[in-house]
Design a protein around this motif. Sequence first.
Motif: not given
Lengths: 273, 400
Positions: B82, B85-86, B93, B96, B138, B141-142, B145
């Motif tokens: 995360s 990616t963030f 995200d 999302p 965000s 959310s990442i 998932t």
Amino acid sequence: MKPNPKKGAFSLLDCFSYLIYFLAFWVAVMILSVTLTGCGHKNYSVDEKIKDDFSVANTVRADLQLDSMLRTKIPSTADLGAKFDWMKGYQTQKFAGVFGMQDGDFDKVKVFLSQHPELTENQDYAGFIRGLKPLYDSETAEQMKKYGMIKETRQTQITFTAVTAVMFMRSLKHKSSGSSKSDEWYYLPGISVDYNPANMDPRVGINTCEYVGNQGPNTLCTEYIGDIRFAYLVLPAGTILTHVVQAIPLADGSIAKVDFGYPPETVSTLPTT
Amino acid sequence: VIAMRNKMFKAKKGLDYYAFIVAVVGISILYWVLSTMLIKQGQISNGVTIGTEQVTILSTYTTGEKALLYVDEAAKMALDYSALTFGKYSFYDPSPTDPNAPTNTCSGHWAIDDLKQNDCGVVTRPTCFPDQAKMEYSFSSIMKTEIDKYIPSFNSKNSIQIPTNYKMPFTFLTPRKTPGTTEVAGIAQSPVTVTSTNIKYEINPSFHESISPDVIADGKAVVDVAKDIYSKKDSLTFQNDFQTIKEKAIKDSATTGLDWSTLKYDPSVSSCQYPIGTCACCQTICVPVAGPPDENGEPTTTESCSQVPAGDGTKYHTIPYDNFEVYGRTYSNEPAPLTGHRKLLVYDPQTKKLVLTELEYDFALNWKKDHPENSPPDSCSCNVGYPCNPAENPPYDGSY
């Protein structure tokens, strides 16, 4: 009508009748109590009757042990290296042949770990096992390509064994019969890792390695070539390892099964007085 | 019945059964009462296993712990992924799955002024600067998932099931227990249920994991620098202002831990073609016409060429943008081999290996030089023929 003074009087005969009734009642209570509670048993016979089942208790103990082992942080590369050197020097005296580590293996592991910092840096033991997965896969793929079968997973196996030994090696005071001097015995906990488990059932018996014919184990395990087995060392005859398993997530979304063979440290009978 | 009772109890002849029946019934009742009360103790005489109930309770507890360990490990992996990616997707995200997660409608940019809907197909506004709440959501959310990817493997092979119903966004502990770390707590909304004989044990699979650095604090610092640069965009001394901002950011790196050495300014490296109307486009059309007879008196043909309107004649305007491609990195205090910049352990699905990847905070900060409505059209392109005025740019192809 004239009342009969004798009718309804509490006569001596009635008194004795009631006494006999109460006596009979008391005797019945005593008999039933003794029968139902086992009050008449002697101490030793009661001791014999009280049983304890440590299989579940050992499982609980082993589960907690495995949980804490998997959460244990891997030492730094420097600390691991120093410990490898110590074991390497000590090996010729005490660890000869133990753990399946051969001459030069510890040095190979040091080089391997320096090439793969992802195995140890900021990792716990579960993360280390997770990090070995792709390396194990590529090693077994090479074996399949070369031999058409998995002969051995040498590099990942000795790395797994060496790091496990550094982190979880245990020692026991062992006293041979007829000798007043006790020795210190070292052993590894029986841990095996299956990266493609069919189920999450624990192993049975003293083996922690799953062998496929004569092709060697298809899992990483600490008893790969190990000479010391718990059953030969300290376990009373008839006792077996308690096996427990723990699932750990792998980076590709699959799962690894870690099996831990726990030697019971408790005696499975109550001490007799 | 009454007659029988009278016969038994009041018969002058025969036996009196009353006392006998009372004794039998009384002893039976007594036996039932005592056996009910003393049944536990009575089992001892038959042999009893002690501690079974207690051990069963402990066993359910350890079964629950197995689920918790799995969740912790999954969260640990998800945390690294995360953070990477963030940082890579401007603190948003990129895809999302949570409908409440803030989406980056700025297409990866934080500011391109207030272009209209059809301007180059990009709608971006300064509001795309993410604030702390957006960043936390965000990130959550990442991470959610990612965690969801790991749980099905466990559930498919175990009798107990781990639900993935967490309170969103995750809780970011403030103040941090350890400064310079990202501490995330996932509060489970549904429990793991372990059932055994007469026991139902429920435990929430919540987690609390942390990594360094503090990506939310880093994000805030990065956004602040970007806002500083943006606020100076119309300054006549922008180049100098930019340099001053960069030097300050580098100076602050001792406290922020951010490496701004790669912050660079590439003026007008981006542009888009904005259709703003039509212009006259031309093509030369030649048609055969009858010419004068030749020496032998035979008829001849010649071409008559003329310029006529052609193509769709769309008129385009080039919008230049000032552009920043920034890779804010963060320093690491880790010992070798992780010294230098902070690295995260993430899975590369291409190589199927875990790789240590440097954590970067990437964002693009662009703005247009001037608005097309305030400047004359500067290009004209035709699909057929040629522009009456030489075309300066190719037509906008829909991409930016």
